[in-house]
Design a protein around this motif. Structure first.
Motif, mmCIF file in Angstrom:
data_model
loop_
_atom_site.group_PDB
_atom_site.id
_atom_site.type_symbol
_atom_site.label_atom_id
_atom_site.label_comp_id
_atom_site.label_asym_id
_atom_site.label_seq_id
_atom_site.Cartn_x
_atom_site.Cartn_y
_atom_site.Cartn_z
ATOM 1 N N ILE A 152 0.838 -1.205 0.000
ATOM 2 C CA ILE A 152 0.000 0.000 0.000
ATOM 3 C C ILE A 152 0.872 1.254 0.000
ATOM 4 O O ILE A 152 0.605 2.220 -0.731
ATOM 5 N N GLY A 153 1.917 1.239 0.811
ATOM 6 C CA GLY A 153 2.808 2.399 0.861
ATOM 7 C C GLY A 153 3.462 2.678 -0.474
ATOM 8 O O GLY A 153 3.533 3.837 -0.912
ATOM 9 N N GLN A 154 3.913 1.624 -1.149
ATOM 10 C CA GLN A 154 4.551 1.814 -2.446
ATOM 11 C C GLN A 154 3.530 2.177 -3.525
ATOM 12 O O GLN A 154 3.761 3.072 -4.339
ATOM 13 N N GLY A 155 2.392 1.457 -3.530
ATOM 14 C CA GLY A 155 1.415 1.667 -4.594
ATOM 15 C C GLY A 155 0.702 2.999 -4.511
ATOM 16 O O GLY A 155 0.499 3.676 -5.532
ATOM 17 N N VAL A 156 0.321 3.392 -3.292
ATOM 18 C CA VAL A 156 -0.494 4.603 -3.125
ATOM 19 C C VAL A 156 0.394 5.838 -2.916
ATOM 20 O O VAL A 156 0.309 6.824 -3.660
ATOM 21 N N PHE A 157 1.241 5.779 -1.900
ATOM 22 C CA PHE A 157 1.969 6.985 -1.502
ATOM 23 C C PHE A 157 3.220 7.239 -2.342
ATOM 24 O O PHE A 157 3.675 8.379 -2.434
ATOM 25 N N ALA A 158 3.763 6.194 -2.950
ATOM 26 C CA ALA A 158 4.969 6.389 -3.761
ATOM 27 C C ALA A 158 4.628 6.552 -5.237
ATOM 28 O O ALA A 158 4.954 7.557 -5.857
ATOM 29 N N TYR A 159 3.937 5.544 -5.826
ATOM 30 C CA TYR A 159 3.657 5.574 -7.264
ATOM 31 C C TYR A 159 2.573 6.592 -7.626
ATOM 32 O O TYR A 159 2.752 7.437 -8.503
ATOM 33 N N LYS A 160 1.429 6.535 -6.948
ATOM 34 C CA LYS A 160 0.308 7.398 -7.334
ATOM 35 C C LYS A 160 0.500 8.849 -6.875
ATOM 36 O O LYS A 160 0.276 9.782 -7.642
ATOM 37 N N LEU A 161 0.867 9.013 -5.607
ATOM 38 C CA LEU A 161 1.004 10.366 -5.063
ATOM 39 C C LEU A 161 2.408 10.937 -5.219
ATOM 40 O O LEU A 161 2.599 12.155 -5.123
ATOM 41 N N GLY A 162 3.374 10.073 -5.427
ATOM 42 C CA GLY A 162 4.755 10.529 -5.627
ATOM 43 C C GLY A 162 5.371 11.214 -4.421
ATOM 44 O O GLY A 162 6.201 12.117 -4.575
ATOM 45 N N LEU A 163 4.988 10.781 -3.226
ATOM 46 C CA LEU A 163 5.489 11.431 -2.019
ATOM 47 C C LEU A 163 6.843 10.896 -1.555
ATOM 48 O O LEU A 163 7.558 11.583 -0.822
ATOM 49 N N PHE A 164 7.175 9.667 -1.971
ATOM 50 C CA PHE A 164 8.388 9.033 -1.455
ATOM 51 C C PHE A 164 9.199 8.411 -2.582
ATOM 52 O O PHE A 164 8.651 8.031 -3.625
ATOM 53 N N GLN A 165 10.500 8.289 -2.341
ATOM 54 C CA GLN A 165 11.394 7.542 -3.220
ATOM 55 C C GLN A 165 11.508 6.119 -2.681
ATOM 56 O O GLN A 165 11.706 5.926 -1.479
ATOM 57 N N ILE A 166 11.421 5.136 -3.542
ATOM 58 C CA ILE A 166 11.465 3.749 -3.055
ATOM 59 C C ILE A 166 12.525 2.918 -3.758
ATOM 60 O O ILE A 166 12.758 1.770 -3.379
ATOM 61 N N THR A 167 13.179 3.440 -4.764
ATOM 62 C CA THR A 167 14.240 2.694 -5.446
ATOM 63 C C THR A 167 15.450 3.600 -5.643
ATOM 64 O O THR A 167 15.337 4.825 -5.596
ATOM 65 N N GLY A 168 16.602 2.978 -5.870
ATOM 66 C CA GLY A 168 17.822 3.739 -6.121
ATOM 67 C C GLY A 168 18.540 4.169 -4.865
ATOM 68 O O GLY A 168 19.118 5.257 -4.816
ATOM 69 N N TYR A 169 18.520 3.332 -3.832
ATOM 70 C CA TYR A 169 19.159 3.675 -2.562
ATOM 71 C C TYR A 169 20.603 4.116 -2.771
ATOM 72 O O TYR A 169 21.362 3.474 -3.493
ATOM 73 N N GLU A 170 20.968 5.223 -2.133
ATOM 74 C CA GLU A 170 22.326 5.748 -2.215
ATOM 75 C C GLU A 170 22.948 5.773 -0.832
ATOM 76 O O GLU A 170 22.308 6.172 0.139
#
Length: 312
Positions: A152-170
């Motif tokens: 849910i966090g990835q699908g809603v808040f990351a992909y749809k709303l674009g609030l968080f980065q979830i890939t490309g850890y630095e």
């Protein structure tokens, strides 16, 4: 009993615990599992190739020599090299553990401060509709798999709303912050829901003690009673819970690291299991046992600092 005598006794006790833990590791990986060369070489393995690989990996040595290597590694942290990556396992653990801590340590600190504060504050409202709603909320949330929160966090808040980065850890303190915000929120939520009822119970037991009624009878403010007197007297179970969870911080969360692409120690252990990398798996088991024993000793020492009635 003097501190140094107590510490010496606990270290001696720790030695036998670690010796027993390493012996169990030896039995599991060298006796129960069987010949790892057959697993590594697959179904086309021949007796000649298995014998050659066994000699290369040192599996043809006497059992007591192999066990001594495992026991010695618990104190020297020299675990040899990974079968799959051919890298030094200690270096892998050091790098992976630091990366895991970037996600688990903030969640651990925020989650524990939040759950202790809320549980203590809600004792003022015990039995009210707000108290029942919060308990019901925690029960419902703990009955849902942690995987659901991640999706849910990835699908809603990351992909749809674009609030968080979830890939490309630095790597790096400031570079990793955008990638650990959502994992930290999820871990804090899970920790709060799982621990709230426990803290609520011990705090409700404490506020009915005589010293609390005496403090209130003296006219002390409720905040002073709760956060100065009650909190001080429930530090023993709090320390016990914190110490129990601390070793897991280094190993991270396998689900979180897998879904958010965090190259921490949880991912290292999962990859080792998938590739039958026995030295890495054994090293992770030994390190976990050593950390559990060490934090147990630290917890006993902290008990004496928060409660003068406890003597070493």
């Amino acid at each position: 009993m003097s501190f140094f005598l107590y510490l010496l006794r606990r270290l001696l006790y720790a030695f036998f615990v670690i010796a027993g833990a390493t012996f169990m590791v030896f039995l599991i990986f060298n006796v129960v599992v069987g010949d790892p060369t057959a697993i590594l070489l697959g179904k086309y393995a021949t007796p000649e190739s298995m014998a050659a690989l066994s000699q290369e990996l040192g599996l043809d040595r006497p059992w007591y020599v192999q066990y001594w290597d495992i026991l010695k590694s618990a104190f020297t942290f020299n675990f040899g090299y990974s079968w799959s990556s051919k890298q030094d396992i200690c270096k892998i653990f050091r790098e992976g553990g630091l990366i895991s801590l970037t996600a688990t340590l903030p969640a651990f600190i925020i989650g524990n401060v939040l759950v202790v504060s809320v549980a203590l504050w809600m004792t003022k409202y015990r039995g009210t509709v707000w108290d029942r709603l919060l308990v019901t909320f925690c029960i419902v949330m703990t009955s849902i798999s942690g995987l659901v929160y991640i999706l849910i966090g990835q699908g809603v808040f990351a992909y749809k709303l674009g609030l968080f980065q979830i890939t490309g850890y630095e790597s790096g303190f400031f570079n990793c912050i955008p990638y650990i915000v959502l994992p930290t929120i999820i871990l804090v939520l899970l920790h709060f829901c799982y621990q709230y009822r426990f803290y609520r119970t011990i705090m409700l037991d404490e506020i009915y003690q005589d010293y609390v009624r005496t403090a209130r009878a003296k006219g002390l403010e409720e905040q002073v009673v709760l956060f100065k007197h009650v909190l001080k007297n429930i530090m023993i179970p709090i320390i016990t819970t914190l110490v129990k969870d601390m070793p897991s911080l280094i190993f991270g969360s396998i689900l979180i690291e897998s879904f958010f692409g965090i190259p921490g120690l949880g991912n290292v252990v999962m990859n080792a299991i998938n590739s039958c990398d026995f030295p890495t798996i054994k090293a992770a088991t030994v390190v976990s046992a050593v950390l559990s024993v060490l934090f147990s000793i630290i917890g006993d020492i902290l008990y004496t600092l928060v409660d003068p009635r406890i003597k070493l």
